[in-house]
Design a protein around this motif. Structure first.
Motif, PDB file in Angstrom:
ATOM      1  N   ARG A   1      26.738  47.687  19.081  1.00  0.00           N
ATOM      2  CA  ARG A   1      28.059  47.065  19.126  1.00  0.00           C
ATOM      3  C   ARG A   1      29.173  48.100  19.307  1.00  0.00           C
ATOM      4  O   ARG A   1      30.239  47.782  19.784  1.00  0.00           O
ATOM      5  CB  ARG A   1      28.293  46.277  17.832  1.00  0.00           C
ATOM      6  CG  ARG A   1      27.290  45.153  17.630  1.00  0.00           C
ATOM      7  CD  ARG A   1      27.438  44.071  18.677  1.00  0.00           C
ATOM      8  NE  ARG A   1      26.394  43.075  18.576  1.00  0.00           N
ATOM      9  CZ  ARG A   1      26.515  41.840  19.042  1.00  0.00           C
ATOM     10  NH1 ARG A   1      27.615  41.465  19.648  1.00  0.00           N
ATOM     11  NH2 ARG A   1      25.531  40.982  18.921  1.00  0.00           N
TER      12      ARG A   1
ATOM     13  N   PRO B   1      34.497  52.858  25.015  1.00  0.00           N
ATOM     14  CA  PRO B   1      35.184  51.830  25.820  1.00  0.00           C
ATOM     15  C   PRO B   1      35.302  52.231  27.276  1.00  0.00           C
ATOM     16  O   PRO B   1      35.586  53.386  27.596  1.00  0.00           O
ATOM     17  CB  PRO B   1      36.560  51.739  25.160  1.00  0.00           C
ATOM     18  CG  PRO B   1      36.768  53.054  24.506  1.00  0.00           C
ATOM     19  CD  PRO B   1      35.399  53.514  24.064  1.00  0.00           C
TER      20      PRO B   1
ATOM     21  N   ARG C   1      31.434  49.782  26.779  1.00  0.00           N
ATOM     22  CA  ARG C   1      32.058  48.543  26.304  1.00  0.00           C
ATOM     23  C   ARG C   1      33.306  48.275  27.129  1.00  0.00           C
ATOM     24  O   ARG C   1      34.197  49.127  27.199  1.00  0.00           O
ATOM     25  CB  ARG C   1      32.438  48.676  24.822  1.00  0.00           C
ATOM     26  CG  ARG C   1      33.167  47.452  24.261  1.00  0.00           C
ATOM     27  CD  ARG C   1      33.349  47.564  22.755  1.00  0.00           C
ATOM     28  NE  ARG C   1      34.106  48.753  22.391  1.00  0.00           N
ATOM     29  CZ  ARG C   1      35.446  48.811  22.305  1.00  0.00           C
ATOM     30  NH1 ARG C   1      36.161  47.733  22.589  1.00  0.00           N
ATOM     31  NH2 ARG C   1      36.058  49.922  21.958  1.00  0.00           N
TER      32      ARG C   1
ATOM     33  N   VAL D   1      36.724  46.790  27.393  1.00  0.00           N
ATOM     34  CA  VAL D   1      37.729  46.407  26.409  1.00  0.00           C
ATOM     35  C   VAL D   1      38.411  45.121  26.851  1.00  0.00           C
ATOM     36  O   VAL D   1      38.321  44.718  28.021  1.00  0.00           O
ATOM     37  CB  VAL D   1      38.760  47.531  26.227  1.00  0.00           C
ATOM     38  CG1 VAL D   1      38.086  48.801  25.725  1.00  0.00           C
ATOM     39  CG2 VAL D   1      39.511  47.817  27.531  1.00  0.00           C
ATOM     40  N   PRO D   2      39.115  44.445  25.913  1.00  0.00           N
ATOM     41  CA  PRO D   2      39.789  43.192  26.278  1.00  0.00           C
ATOM     42  C   PRO D   2      40.725  43.374  27.467  1.00  0.00           C
ATOM     43  O   PRO D   2      41.502  44.329  27.533  1.00  0.00           O
ATOM     44  CB  PRO D   2      40.561  42.839  25.002  1.00  0.00           C
ATOM     45  CG  PRO D   2      39.752  43.444  23.897  1.00  0.00           C
ATOM     46  CD  PRO D   2      39.229  44.734  24.470  1.00  0.00           C
TER      47      PRO D   2
ATOM     48  N   VAL E   1      28.619  45.959  26.591  1.00  0.00           N
ATOM     49  CA  VAL E   1      29.281  44.895  25.849  1.00  0.00           C
ATOM     50  C   VAL E   1      30.583  44.534  26.559  1.00  0.00           C
ATOM     51  O   VAL E   1      31.390  45.420  26.871  1.00  0.00           O
ATOM     52  CB  VAL E   1      29.584  45.318  24.397  1.00  0.00           C
ATOM     53  CG1 VAL E   1      30.435  44.259  23.696  1.00  0.00           C
ATOM     54  CG2 VAL E   1      28.295  45.550  23.625  1.00  0.00           C
TER      55      VAL E   1
ATOM     56  N   ASP F   1      33.856  42.694  25.767  1.00  0.00           N
ATOM     57  CA  ASP F   1      34.585  42.274  24.571  1.00  0.00           C
ATOM     58  C   ASP F   1      35.875  41.561  24.971  1.00  0.00           C
ATOM     59  O   ASP F   1      36.830  42.210  25.413  1.00  0.00           O
ATOM     60  CB  ASP F   1      34.883  43.505  23.710  1.00  0.00           C
ATOM     61  CG  ASP F   1      35.658  43.182  22.442  1.00  0.00           C
ATOM     62  OD1 ASP F   1      35.744  41.991  22.072  1.00  0.00           O
ATOM     63  OD2 ASP F   1      36.183  44.125  21.816  1.00  0.00           O
ATOM     64  N   ARG F   2      35.868  40.220  24.871  1.00  0.00           N
ATOM     65  CA  ARG F   2      37.058  39.409  25.181  1.00  0.00           C
ATOM     66  C   ARG F   2      37.603  39.712  26.578  1.00  0.00           C
ATOM     67  O   ARG F   2      38.802  39.939  26.767  1.00  0.00           O
ATOM     68  CB  ARG F   2      38.140  39.631  24.118  1.00  0.00           C
ATOM     69  CG  ARG F   2      37.784  39.041  22.749  1.00  0.00           C
ATOM     70  CD  ARG F   2      38.707  39.552  21.681  1.00  0.00           C
ATOM     71  NE  ARG F   2      38.415  40.966  21.384  1.00  0.00           N
ATOM     72  CZ  ARG F   2      39.227  41.760  20.677  1.00  0.00           C
ATOM     73  NH1 ARG F   2      40.376  41.287  20.226  1.00  0.00           N
ATOM     74  NH2 ARG F   2      38.878  43.008  20.437  1.00  0.00           N
TER      75      ARG F   2
ATOM     76  N   ASP G   1      31.046  38.690  24.614  1.00  0.00           N
ATOM     77  CA  ASP G   1      31.603  38.214  23.352  1.00  0.00           C
ATOM     78  C   ASP G   1      33.014  37.673  23.572  1.00  0.00           C
ATOM     79  O   ASP G   1      33.919  38.411  23.966  1.00  0.00           O
ATOM     80  CB  ASP G   1      31.632  39.364  22.342  1.00  0.00           C
ATOM     81  CG  ASP G   1      31.911  38.899  20.923  1.00  0.00           C
ATOM     82  OD1 ASP G   1      31.631  37.725  20.614  1.00  0.00           O
ATOM     83  OD2 ASP G   1      32.419  39.700  20.130  1.00  0.00           O
ATOM     84  N   HIS G   2      33.192  36.351  23.345  1.00  0.00           N
ATOM     85  CA  HIS G   2      34.487  35.700  23.511  1.00  0.00           C
ATOM     86  C   HIS G   2      35.073  35.979  24.903  1.00  0.00           C
ATOM     87  O   HIS G   2      36.248  36.324  25.055  1.00  0.00           O
ATOM     88  CB  HIS G   2      35.473  36.146  22.435  1.00  0.00           C
ATOM     89  CG  HIS G   2      35.154  35.609  21.066  1.00  0.00           C
ATOM     90  ND1 HIS G   2      34.213  36.188  20.250  1.00  0.00           N
ATOM     91  CD2 HIS G   2      35.655  34.541  20.401  1.00  0.00           C
ATOM     92  CE1 HIS G   2      34.139  35.505  19.112  1.00  0.00           C
ATOM     93  NE2 HIS G   2      34.996  34.496  19.177  1.00  0.00           N
ATOM     94  N   CYS G   3      34.255  35.830  25.932  1.00  0.00           N
ATOM     95  CA  CYS G   3      34.688  36.066  27.314  1.00  0.00           C
ATOM     96  C   CYS G   3      34.968  34.743  28.028  1.00  0.00           C
ATOM     97  O   CYS G   3      34.469  33.690  27.631  1.00  0.00           O
ATOM     98  CB  CYS G   3      33.621  36.841  28.089  1.00  0.00           C
ATOM     99  SG  CYS G   3      33.376  38.528  27.509  1.00  0.00           S
TER     100      CYS G   3
ATOM    101  N   CYS H   1      31.684  31.962  24.436  1.00  0.00           N
ATOM    102  CA  CYS H   1      32.243  32.181  25.771  1.00  0.00           C
ATOM    103  C   CYS H   1      32.653  30.859  26.420  1.00  0.00           C
ATOM    104  O   CYS H   1      32.049  29.813  26.184  1.00  0.00           O
ATOM    105  CB  CYS H   1      31.233  32.898  26.666  1.00  0.00           C
ATOM    106  SG  CYS H   1      30.943  34.625  26.219  1.00  0.00           S
TER     107      CYS H   1
END
Length: 222
Positions: free
Chosen positions: A15, A19, A42, A44-45, A62, A64-65, A84-86, A106
């Motif tokens: 996790r 980034p 990762r 980033v949002p 990952v 992330d948003r 995750d929350h995409c 998602c």
């Protein structure tokens, strides 16, 4: 790691990853290229917008948003990936390979996963109305606590596929053999299917009204 019968192996992506900030805001002048690799990072949002490429590799990644806008990544490969929350609405991932992938919370309205290969994939609390899984080859796949009304599973291949507490009204399963698939915890008024495809499917008694039309039966309320 091999999956035991009935058990889905989750992504090995940690996790906490470095980034990848290339897409931390909407970027229109950067282009993903064919066969471009993204590894151990990762996102980033932010927003990934106006991208089209072939055979892009995502390994240990990952998201992330992240919001995807006007994105087509055909024949992409996703290995050990977490969304995750995409927002993946109307994204095109046709002919992709997904192995040990999670979609958590998602939005995926109209997501196109046609002719994909899915192995050890979980959709947890996702909104997937009109999502397309036509001709997808699925093994060790779980749809849990999601909304997949009017999703299209036409001629998908199911091998140890789970639907738990999902909304499936008017979902299309024509040509998809549902033997051994348990829909008893799901909700729907009607399903698109055939009697042959439903052989061996597990349902609640009260769900049978949703497939009565396949028998030519007209039901009347008391």
């Amino acid at each position: 790691m091999a999956a035991k019968k009935g058990k889905i192996v989750g992504p090995e992506a940690p996790r906490l990853l470095e980034p990848f900030a290339m897409f931390d805001t909407t970027v229109d002048d950067y282009e993903m290229e064919d066969k471009m690799p993204f590894e151990t990072c990762r996102f980033v949002p932010g927003t990934i917008a106006n991208q089209s490429a072939d055979k892009v590799l995502f390994d240990c990644v990952v998201f992330d948003r992240v919001t995807f806008e006007n994105v087509t990544l055909e024949r992409a490969e996703f290995v050990d990936v977490v969304f995750d929350h995409c927002d993946l609405s109307n994204v095109v991932f046709r002919d992709a390979v997904l192995h040990r992938v999670e979609f958590n919370h998602c939005k995926m309205l109209g997501l196109d996963l046609s002719t994909t290969t899915l192995r050890n994939v979980k959709f947890e609390e996702c909104v997937g109305q009109y999502a397309m899984f036509r001709f997808a080859d699925m093994k060790h796949v779980a749809f849990r606590d999601g909304g997949f009304d009017k999703a299209d599973f036409y001629e998908a291949q199911f091998n140890q596929v789970e639907f738990s507490r999902c909304e499936l009204d008017q979902a299309q399963f024509v040509g998809a053999k549902l033997k051994g698939v348990d829909l008893s915890s799901c909700e729907f008024r009607t399903l698109g299917s055939s009697l042959e495809d439903l052989q061996g499917c597990v349902m609640r008694t009260d769900q049978l009204s949703g497939v009565a039309h396949l028998l030519g039966i007209v039901l009347k309320d008391d």
